[in-house]
Design a protein around this motif. Structure first.
Motif: not given
Length: 666
Positions: A348-367
């Motif tokens: 089985t294979r999904g279509t969504v994977r973990a993003a590389s270079g992930f930064d939760a704080g940066s994503d939170a600010k962008s949102l």
């Protein structure tokens, strides 16, 4: 001892070509024509008898019967009747000619004919083509096609497949290993090996090679072809494999695809109904009934009209009841289908994977920035939420609260609307929370979404169901079992409660126990309805999926019946739907979910809750596999189906988010 005749059209007894020619002449003379007389007569005569009628018509009246039929009749009915009047090799050669003439090529027609015909049929067709058009068929096909697709067509055109029926046991493993070495084992694919082996070896030999290939690789030859080849060459090789496994099943699938959805591929429908009416139409009907939820007769009846419909139904030869009894061909196919399901290990294979270079704080600010001030930047929100794993989304949600002191779910709910809001909120929940929410939604309000309850409980693992139970209790202060008991009733309630325990057995099949279970299910078919339902439920709701796969295979052997058709015939309502969902999920869970997606979008209106539920819950699990099953079954990519179905989303944001989750066009 020869094989029994399996066509639906036979020689007419007490046949008199002159009498029939006169009847047809009278039906067409004067103003108008007696279409019923024409279709009744022509569909009740064999092709050989029709040729005698044509000759007699010219002798009696000095006229060409086909020319008169073309003049008197119109539309699809005229095309069907005229095609019936041609000798089989000339019918095939005309279809090939039409497929390659003009701008563009009908590759699917070439594939269908050349993959399914015997050596003699191909030789006769080549001769007929030369006679009718004064041209060499191989030269015309070579001039109109290219690459490996062209090479395989040329191999098939030689009509030199070994038809002795003899299997060289020493070559079976060698050929299986050569196919593996030519594809899965190396970078790139050695197409020449596929062409040589699949184009020349005998049917019986190749069936054994496919079994050996599956034992070696734990992957079906079909799955390997899909992963190694592409385009028309892939479609051609898959058609060859399908015809090696079962020509009637190949045509059953072609017929289904010609009629499903909006519009009918009438040329394909006419070609197959005529070509197989005196060969294996009875087996095709059985395979159709085995594979789909209705008889071929009823699908034609629902999809066509007028004299055209009546003629096709005459060629079909009758409506199959739902007793579940198999003809020998269909019984062998059903047994083999379960065997293949049992042997195949799905990666089985999904279509969504973990993003590389992930930064939760940066994503939170962008949102936060995307939702701050006047207006909302939906593109940023969609890009982040659909391109992060669920685990990463949970970190973003925590960082949003820790760093900004705000509730991300509340902000999304405030800033987004309708289906996009529903989809984004679903993505931000844990899988267990989302499943619990979907179960609650399925039970609240005036009606119950029984299909959602079934789908979730059938397709989740024990661990996922147990986590969902905890999330349900935590969110709604009530056990899932109590909620199901208060919202459903009868045997359907008992099935749901059983599945909601998350206590299905795990592990491989126990062969002796599987045989005993199959016999127990067979014996239950003769019991009172309630007793039968309880026995079916006790086995289908508790045994592991690998074990049930073997049970259903042995059920075919000991009863000569199909488990799905028995359930359809003997059971009803939501209880029936729940057991069918288990059977289909055991056979191929990704195919079952692809069908659920198709039903969520087909017709007028979209079941957006089902669409969101499946896309979100499977995007990190097996949505890539579901996409492949969707394309195989419906001849359109999931991506394109979503694109066409969500046109009512005026902003395009909801559609964009779904397409990003889908992950590709196939």
């Amino acid at each position: 001892m020869g094989k029994a005749y399996r066509g639906s059209v036979t020689d007419f007894p007490d046949f008199d070509a002159s009498v029939d020619a006169e009847t047809l002449y009278n039906a067409m003379k004067g103003i108008g024509s007696d279409k019923e007389t024409i279709l009744d007569l022509i569909t009740s005569r064999s092709n050989a008898q029709r040729q005698e009628i044509t000759a007699s018509y010219k002798s009696l009246y000095g006229k060409d019967l086909i020319g008169d039929l073309k003049y008197e009749l119109t539309g699809k009915f005229e095309r069907l009747i005229v095609c019936l009047m041609r000798p089989a090799p000339y019918h095939d050669s005309k279809e090939i000619k039409d497929a390659i003439k003009g701008v563009g090529t009908n590759e699917r027609c070439l594939i269908e004919i050349l993959a399914s015909r015997t050596n003699q049929q191909i030789h006769d067709m080549v001769d007929a083509y030369k006679d009718a058009y004064g041209r060499d068929l191989e030269e015309d096909i070579v001039g109109d096609t290219s690459g490996h697709f062209k090479k395989m067509l040329v191999v098939l055109l030689q009509g030199t497949r070994d038809e002795s029926g003899v299997v060289n046991a020493d070559l079976v493993e060698e050929d299986a290993r050569e196919l593996y070495a030519a594809g899965e084992e190396q970078w790139g694919t050695d197409e020449a090996s596929f062409i040589m082996l699949l184009g020349n070896r005998s049917i019986n030999h190749l069936r054994m090679v496919f079994d050996e290939y599956q034992r070696l690789t734990e992957k079906s030859i079909e799955d390997s072809i899909k992963s190694e080849l592409s385009g028309d060459f892939e479609r051609l090789m898959l058609a060859v494999v399908q015809c090696i496994r079962s020509v009637p099943m190949f045509f059953a699938k072609r017929l289904y695809k010609s009629m499903k959805g909006l519009g009918t591929a009438d040329t394909t429908l006419i070609r197959i109904m005529i070509a197989r009416s005196e060969i294996d139409m009875l087996d095709i009907r059985e395979c159709f009934r085995l594979q789909y939820e209705k008889s071929l007769f009823n699908m034609i009846k629902d999809d066509t009209s007028g004299e055209y419909k009546r003629t096709l139904l005459q060629l079909c030869g009758g409506d199959d009841d739902m007793a579940g009894e198999f003809f020998p061909e269909a019984a062998q196919i059903a047994y083999k289908m379960w065997e293949i399901s049992a042997m195949t290990k799905v990666q089985t294979r999904g279509t969504v994977r973990a993003a590389s270079g992930f930064d939760a704080g940066s994503d939170a600010k962008s949102l936060r920035k995307a939702m701050k001030g006047f207006g909302t930047d939906e593109d940023i929100i969609i890009e982040i939420l659909t391109q992060r794993s669920n685990e990463q989304r949970q970190e973003i949600k925590q960082a949003f609260k820790s760093n900004l002191g705000r509730d991300l779910m509340a902000d999304l709910k405030s800033e987004l609307s309708k289906n996009l809001c529903r989809l984004c909120l679903a993505l931000m929940m844990t899988p267990a929370e989302f499943d619990a929410k979907m179960m609650k939604k399925a039970m609240e309000g005036a009606g119950t979404d029984e299909h959602a309850l079934i789908e979730i409980l059938v397709t989740r693992s024990n661990q996922e169901i147990q986590a969902m139970n905890e999330a349900f209790q935590d969110a709604y202060k009530k056990s899932l079992e109590d909620a199901l008991t208060s919202d459903t009733s009868g045997h359907f309630c008992r099935v749901l409660v059983s599945l909601a325990q998350g206590a299905r057995e795990e592990g491989p099949a126990d062969i002796e126990r599987a045989m005993a279970d199959a016999q127990e299910l067979g014996d239950a078919c003769n019991e009172e309805s309630s007793d039968m339902e309880i026995k079916f439920m006790s086995i289908l709701c508790t045994r592991s999926f690998p074990h049930l796969c073997r049970v259903f295979q042995e059920f075919v052997k000991c009863t000569n019946k199909d488990i799905e058709l028995i359930i359809k015939k003997e059971m009803s309502g939501d209880f029936k739907n729940a057991l069918l969902a288990i059977v289909r999920s055991v056979k191929n869970q990704q195919s079952y979910l692809a069908d659920r997606l198709y039903k969520a979008m087909k017709g007028l209106g979209t079941d957006d809750r089902a669409l969101v539920r499946i896309m979100v819950s499977r995007c990190e699990v097996d949505l890539f596999n579901i996409r492949k099953e969707f394309k195989d079954t419906h001849d359109v990519s999931l991506h394109d189906f979503i694109q066409d179905d969500c046109f009512g989303d005026t902003s395009g944001d909801y559609r964009k988010a779904l397409l990003l989750l889908c992950g590709g066009e196939d």
